[in-house]
Scaffold this motif. Structure first.
Motif, mmCIF file in Angstrom:
data_model
loop_
_atom_site.group_PDB
_atom_site.id
_atom_site.type_symbol
_atom_site.label_atom_id
_atom_site.label_comp_id
_atom_site.label_asym_id
_atom_site.label_seq_id
_atom_site.Cartn_x
_atom_site.Cartn_y
_atom_site.Cartn_z
ATOM 1 N N ALA A 83 -18.741 27.393 16.001
ATOM 2 C CA ALA A 83 -17.920 28.304 15.259
ATOM 3 C C ALA A 83 -18.797 28.945 14.143
ATOM 4 O O ALA A 83 -19.849 28.471 13.709
ATOM 5 N N LEU A 84 -18.656 30.400 13.889
ATOM 6 C CA LEU A 84 -19.102 31.062 12.859
ATOM 7 C C LEU A 84 -17.803 30.876 11.798
ATOM 8 O O LEU A 84 -16.929 31.517 12.114
ATOM 9 N N LEU A 85 -18.333 30.306 10.652
ATOM 10 C CA LEU A 85 -17.414 30.338 9.380
ATOM 11 C C LEU A 85 -17.980 31.386 8.472
ATOM 12 O O LEU A 85 -19.064 31.332 7.902
ATOM 13 N N VAL A 86 -17.248 32.368 8.316
ATOM 14 C CA VAL A 86 -17.882 33.819 7.655
ATOM 15 C C VAL A 86 -16.740 33.876 6.228
ATOM 16 O O VAL A 86 -15.676 33.841 5.968
ATOM 17 N N TYR A 87 -17.848 34.346 5.178
ATOM 18 C CA TYR A 87 -17.030 34.707 4.260
ATOM 19 C C TYR A 87 -17.839 36.390 3.714
ATOM 20 O O TYR A 87 -18.953 36.526 4.276
ATOM 21 N N ASP A 88 -17.133 36.751 2.663
ATOM 22 C CA ASP A 88 -17.715 38.162 2.154
ATOM 23 C C ASP A 88 -18.535 38.050 0.930
ATOM 24 O O ASP A 88 -17.952 37.442 -0.027
ATOM 25 N N ILE A 89 -20.031 37.961 0.819
ATOM 26 C CA ILE A 89 -20.669 37.777 -0.254
ATOM 27 C C ILE A 89 -20.286 38.680 -1.689
ATOM 28 O O ILE A 89 -20.478 38.302 -2.654
ATOM 29 N N THR A 90 -19.411 39.629 -1.268
ATOM 30 C CA THR A 90 -18.999 40.416 -2.454
ATOM 31 C C THR A 90 -17.665 39.992 -2.861
ATOM 32 O O THR A 90 -17.012 40.571 -4.144
ATOM 33 N N ARG A 91 -17.108 38.932 -2.454
ATOM 34 C CA ARG A 91 -15.504 38.778 -2.809
ATOM 35 C C ARG A 91 -15.598 37.174 -2.814
ATOM 36 O O ARG A 91 -15.550 36.424 -1.930
ATOM 37 N N ARG A 92 -15.671 36.746 -4.155
ATOM 38 C CA ARG A 92 -15.769 35.142 -4.318
ATOM 39 C C ARG A 92 -14.756 34.453 -3.862
ATOM 40 O O ARG A 92 -14.813 33.374 -3.465
ATOM 41 N N GLU A 93 -13.319 35.021 -3.738
ATOM 42 C CA GLU A 93 -12.142 34.455 -3.225
ATOM 43 C C GLU A 93 -12.393 33.885 -1.756
ATOM 44 O O GLU A 93 -11.972 32.903 -1.358
ATOM 45 N N THR A 94 -13.258 34.587 -0.989
ATOM 46 C CA THR A 94 -13.262 34.477 0.370
ATOM 47 C C THR A 94 -14.410 33.133 0.588
ATOM 48 O O THR A 94 -14.274 32.344 1.488
ATOM 49 N N PHE A 95 -15.326 33.065 -0.404
ATOM 50 C CA PHE A 95 -15.907 31.751 -0.551
ATOM 51 C C PHE A 95 -15.259 30.556 -0.962
ATOM 52 O O PHE A 95 -15.262 29.494 -0.434
ATOM 53 N N ASN A 96 -14.196 30.767 -1.957
ATOM 54 C CA ASN A 96 -13.533 29.820 -2.463
ATOM 55 C C ASN A 96 -12.607 29.068 -1.312
ATOM 56 O O ASN A 96 -12.238 28.049 -1.372
ATOM 57 N N HIS A 97 -12.148 29.961 -0.592
ATOM 58 C CA HIS A 97 -11.312 29.446 0.808
ATOM 59 C C HIS A 97 -11.928 28.861 1.687
ATOM 60 O O HIS A 97 -11.399 28.362 2.824
ATOM 61 N N LEU A 98 -13.405 28.521 1.764
ATOM 62 C CA LEU A 98 -14.238 27.910 2.863
ATOM 63 C C LEU A 98 -13.652 26.777 3.103
ATOM 64 O O LEU A 98 -13.616 26.218 4.203
ATOM 65 N N THR A 99 -13.523 26.002 1.950
ATOM 66 C CA THR A 99 -13.092 24.376 2.035
ATOM 67 C C THR A 99 -11.835 24.365 2.966
ATOM 68 O O THR A 99 -11.722 23.291 3.934
ATOM 69 N N SER A 100 -10.878 25.238 2.771
ATOM 70 C CA SER A 100 -9.634 25.294 3.621
ATOM 71 C C SER A 100 -9.807 25.540 5.008
ATOM 72 O O SER A 100 -9.399 24.730 5.949
ATOM 73 N N TRP A 101 -10.826 26.351 5.364
ATOM 74 C CA TRP A 101 -10.931 26.916 6.650
ATOM 75 C C TRP A 101 -11.860 25.671 7.337
ATOM 76 O O TRP A 101 -11.555 25.416 8.404
#
Length: 231
Positions: free
Chosen positions: A102-120
């Motif tokens: 799996a590729l678990l992807v976040y956007d380095i310009t959007r903090r909320e997408t990083f914050n949601h990684l734990t849920s994913w």
């Protein structure tokens, strides 16, 4: 085109982080600047060679909006038979089931997408094969001037959760190839170490066929893809 193994991948992460763009860049070596939301399922496949062994990567990117729409449609058609929670859980399980990587992807310009990684990550650990290899990808590294998440934070999250890690750019193709092939190399290593039972296709690995002994590795190349750009 013959191969030693087929690996099933999934791509997960928030809407708009560039999951579909990563898929398109890897399978078709192009960037689609129109950021339409993914509708339905995007599928891509490509041959790669790892340690001289030809592998087929089968990659799935599903819109979670489509999943919710499917559940709602099922509830309208079969209101007595289905419950929202159980329906959503069943469809979610089917997406994760049988994935080797799996590729678990976040956007380095959007903090909320990083914050949601734990849920994913919790979803993946709950529904996927426990031996699934996960590559954490900080996408949009070409927009470093708008960075909201440091590379060190991504590295730390990956280290704490036993993930592989790369920052990449679907626009410039930086590290896109590596994100997929390093994941494949790790899966291949697990096969060689006996972690996976390759006779069980629920592992997300299928033994190849039609490749005579001693045949050199297959040439890398795009096989198929469809869908929009960024989900």
């Amino acid at each position: 085109m013959s191969y030693d193994y087929l690996f099933k991948y999934i791509i997960i992460g928030d809407t708009g982080v560039g999951k579909s763009c990563l898929l398109l860049q890897f399978t078709d070596k192009r960037f689609q600047p129109v950021h339409d939301l993914t509708i339905g399922v995007e599928f891509g496949a490509r041959m790669v060679t790892i340690d001289g062994r030809p592998l087929k990567l089968q990659i799935w990117d599903t819109s979670w909006g489509m999943i919710l729409s499917t559940v709602m449609l099922m509830l309208i058609c079969f209101p007595v038979l289905l419950k929202p929670a159980s329906s959503l859980k069943s469809i979610t399980r089917s997406y994760y089931r049988g994935a080797a990587g799996a590729l678990l992807v976040y956007d380095i310009t959007r903090r909320e997408t990083f914050n949601h990684l734990t849920s994913w990550l919790e979803d993946a650990q709950q529904h996927a094969n426990p031996n699934m290899t996960i590559m954490l990808v900080g996408n949009k590294s070409d927009l470093a001037h708008r960075r909201a998440v440091s590379k060190e934070e991504g590295e730390q999250f990956a280290k704490e959760n036993g993930l592989l890690f790369l920052e990449a750019s679907a626009r410039t193709a930086q590290n896109v190839e590596e994100a997929f092939t390093k994941t494949a190399a790790k899966i291949l290593q697990k096969i060689q170490e006996g972690v996976f039972d390759v006779s069980n296709e629920s592992s997300g690995i299928k033994v190849g066929y039609g490749r005579p002994q001693g045949q050199p590795g297959a040439r890398d190349g795009a096989v198929a893809q469809r869908g929009g750009c960024c989900s």
